[in-house]
Design a protein around this motif. Structure first.
Motif, PDB file in Angstrom:
ATOM      1  N   MET A 190       0.843  -1.175   0.000  1.00  8.46           N
ATOM      2  CA  MET A 190       0.000   0.000   0.000  1.00  8.46           C
ATOM      3  C   MET A 190       0.893   1.245   0.000  1.00  8.46           C
ATOM      4  N   THR A 191       0.424   2.287  -0.638  1.00  2.91           N
ATOM      5  CA  THR A 191       1.162   3.537  -0.682  1.00  2.91           C
ATOM      6  C   THR A 191       0.453   4.594   0.151  1.00  2.91           C
ATOM      7  N   ILE A 192       1.216   5.230   1.020  1.00  2.00           N
ATOM      8  CA  ILE A 192       0.721   6.366   1.798  1.00  2.00           C
ATOM      9  C   ILE A 192       1.305   7.620   1.163  1.00  2.00           C
ATOM     10  N   LEU A 193       0.438   8.545   0.784  1.00  2.00           N
ATOM     11  CA  LEU A 193       0.875   9.829   0.261  1.00  2.00           C
ATOM     12  C   LEU A 193       0.831  10.838   1.395  1.00  2.00           C
ATOM     13  N   PHE A 194       1.984  11.407   1.731  1.00  2.00           N
ATOM     14  CA  PHE A 194       2.071  12.434   2.772  1.00  2.00           C
ATOM     15  C   PHE A 194       2.241  13.783   2.094  1.00  2.00           C
ATOM     16  N   VAL A 195       1.203  14.604   2.175  1.00  2.00           N
ATOM     17  CA  VAL A 195       1.233  15.945   1.621  1.00  2.00           C
ATOM     18  C   VAL A 195       1.663  16.885   2.746  1.00  2.00           C
ATOM     19  N   ASN A 196       2.903  17.336   2.661  1.00  2.00           N
ATOM     20  CA  ASN A 196       3.531  18.135   3.700  1.00  2.00           C
ATOM     21  C   ASN A 196       3.347  19.624   3.376  1.00  2.00           C
ATOM     22  N   ALA A 197       2.390  20.252   4.067  1.00  2.00           N
ATOM     23  CA  ALA A 197       2.151  21.687   3.916  1.00  2.00           C
ATOM     24  C   ALA A 197       2.687  22.454   5.122  1.00  2.00           C
ATOM     25  N   CYS A 198       3.700  21.897   5.765  1.00  2.00           N
ATOM     26  CA  CYS A 198       4.324  22.513   6.943  1.00  2.00           C
ATOM     27  C   CYS A 198       5.414  23.460   6.457  1.00  2.00           C
ATOM     28  N   MET A 199       5.040  24.684   6.191  1.00  2.00           N
ATOM     29  CA  MET A 199       5.898  25.641   5.510  1.00  2.00           C
ATOM     30  C   MET A 199       7.114  26.055   6.336  1.00  2.00           C
ATOM     31  N   ARG A 200       7.111  25.786   7.628  1.00  2.00           N
ATOM     32  CA  ARG A 200       8.253  26.126   8.480  1.00  2.00           C
ATOM     33  C   ARG A 200       9.270  24.989   8.560  1.00  2.00           C
ATOM     34  N   GLY A 201       9.080  23.967   7.766  1.00  2.00           N
ATOM     35  CA  GLY A 201      10.030  22.860   7.736  1.00  2.00           C
ATOM     36  C   GLY A 201      10.145  22.150   9.066  1.00  2.00           C
ATOM     37  N   GLU A 202      11.344  21.785   9.404  1.00  2.00           N
ATOM     38  CA  GLU A 202      11.587  20.985  10.606  1.00  2.00           C
ATOM     39  C   GLU A 202      11.246  21.727  11.902  1.00  2.00           C
ATOM     40  N   GLN A 203      11.021  23.027  11.846  1.00  2.00           N
ATOM     41  CA  GLN A 203      10.601  23.788  13.033  1.00  2.00           C
ATOM     42  C   GLN A 203       9.117  23.562  13.361  1.00  2.00           C
ATOM     43  N   SER A 204       8.402  22.969  12.435  1.00  2.00           N
ATOM     44  CA  SER A 204       6.949  22.833  12.536  1.00  2.00           C
ATOM     45  C   SER A 204       6.531  21.738  13.510  1.00  2.00           C
ATOM     46  N   ARG A 205       5.661  22.113  14.429  1.00  2.42           N
ATOM     47  CA  ARG A 205       5.109  21.120  15.361  1.00  2.42           C
ATOM     48  C   ARG A 205       4.137  20.189  14.634  1.00  2.42           C
ATOM     49  N   THR A 206       3.477  20.704  13.605  1.00  2.00           N
ATOM     50  CA  THR A 206       2.603  19.853  12.794  1.00  2.00           C
ATOM     51  C   THR A 206       3.433  18.760  12.124  1.00  2.00           C
ATOM     52  N   LEU A 207       4.565  19.158  11.556  1.00  2.00           N
ATOM     53  CA  LEU A 207       5.440  18.182  10.902  1.00  2.00           C
ATOM     54  C   LEU A 207       5.940  17.142  11.904  1.00  2.00           C
ATOM     55  N   GLN A 208       6.247  17.584  13.107  1.00  2.00           N
ATOM     56  CA  GLN A 208       6.689  16.658  14.155  1.00  2.00           C
ATOM     57  C   GLN A 208       5.617  15.588  14.398  1.00  2.00           C
ATOM     58  N   LEU A 209       4.348  16.007  14.506  1.00  2.00           N
ATOM     59  CA  LEU A 209       3.265  15.044  14.723  1.00  2.00           C
ATOM     60  C   LEU A 209       3.082  14.127  13.509  1.00  2.00           C
ATOM     61  N   CYS A 210       3.226  14.690  12.323  1.00  2.00           N
ATOM     62  CA  CYS A 210       3.112  13.870  11.105  1.00  2.00           C
ATOM     63  C   CYS A 210       4.186  12.797  11.074  1.00  2.00           C
ATOM     64  N   ARG A 211       5.406  13.180  11.379  1.00  2.00           N
ATOM     65  CA  ARG A 211       6.505  12.211  11.368  1.00  2.00           C
ATOM     66  C   ARG A 211       6.247  11.101  12.396  1.00  2.00           C
ATOM     67  N   GLU A 212       5.726  11.468  13.559  1.00  2.00           N
ATOM     68  CA  GLU A 212       5.413  10.468  14.579  1.00  2.00           C
ATOM     69  C   GLU A 212       4.295   9.543  14.092  1.00  2.00           C
ATOM     70  N   TYR A 213       3.297  10.106  13.431  1.00  2.00           N
ATOM     71  CA  TYR A 213       2.206   9.297  12.887  1.00  2.00           C
ATOM     72  C   TYR A 213       2.731   8.311  11.843  1.00  2.00           C
TER      73      TYR A 213
END
Length: 187
Positions: free
Chosen positions: A1-24
């Motif tokens: 199966m393929t998971i498509l991760f659409v990363n709209a975390c414009m602050r890059g690695e500083q983003s708390r949203t991105l942190q949660l996405c990576r954990e997910y």
């Protein structure tokens, strides 16, 4: 199966949203394909681009590069959208991305009785976000994606949100932990 991760975390690695996405995504056993919208730097559609896409769409030239993002989205079996809560919804780069994805006869089509019918393969869309304040049930970004999922034929949408992260004195880690609990429950 393929998971498509659409990363709209414009602050890059500083983003708390991105942190949660990576954990997910870290527990995913499936292939994860990431689309980094900050790196793509997509141009909004103008009249010339619309004319070009319409020409290719009418000719059903689906291999044209203008349809690449749509084809990728349509073929994904699971979709994760990572987008911070900005200006009552999400960063504009995500809306521009959706202009590229929303292609009639690829992501959806119209039936003979003029009903819109989705034709994406994804079984679900998970929307992960963080908010500086409390949204109080008015997450218009997620609501927009609920509409998009319905239009594209994606049967399930799920939301993970960490709210109140910019409020002075709030326990940010406790708020993030609450979102992590949501992630754990999604399985």
């Amino acid at each position: 199966m393929t998971i498509l991760f659409v990363n709209a975390c414009m602050r890059g690695e500083q983003s708390r949203t991105l942190q949660l996405c990576r954990e997910y995504l870290e527990g995913a056993e499936d292939d994860v394909v990431e689309v980094d919208l900050a790196a793509l730097d997509l141009k909004p559609f103008d009249a010339a681009m619309v004319a070009y896409r319409t020409e290719k769409q009418t000719a059903r030239e689906w291999d044209d590069p203008i349809f690449a993002l749509s084809r990728q989205f349509v073929e994904a079996e699971d979709i994760v959208i990572g987008a911070p809560y900005w200006d009552l919804s999400f960063p504009s780069a995500l809306k521009i991305y959706l202009e590229y994805v929303s292609v009639c006869d690829l992501a959806f089509h119209y039936t003979e009785d003029a009903r819109c019918e989705g034709i994406c393969k994804a079984r679900r869309l998970t929307y992960i976000t963080t908010c500086g304040g409390f949204v109080e049930g008015a997450n218009y970004g997620y609501e927009y994606f609920c509409g998009i999922a319905k239009m594209f034929g994606i049967p399930e949408t799920r939301l993970v949100a960490a709210e109140g992260l910019d409020i002075v004195g709030i326990d940010v880690e406790a708020r993030l932990d609450k979102a992590r609990e949501q992630i754990a429950q999604l399985g």
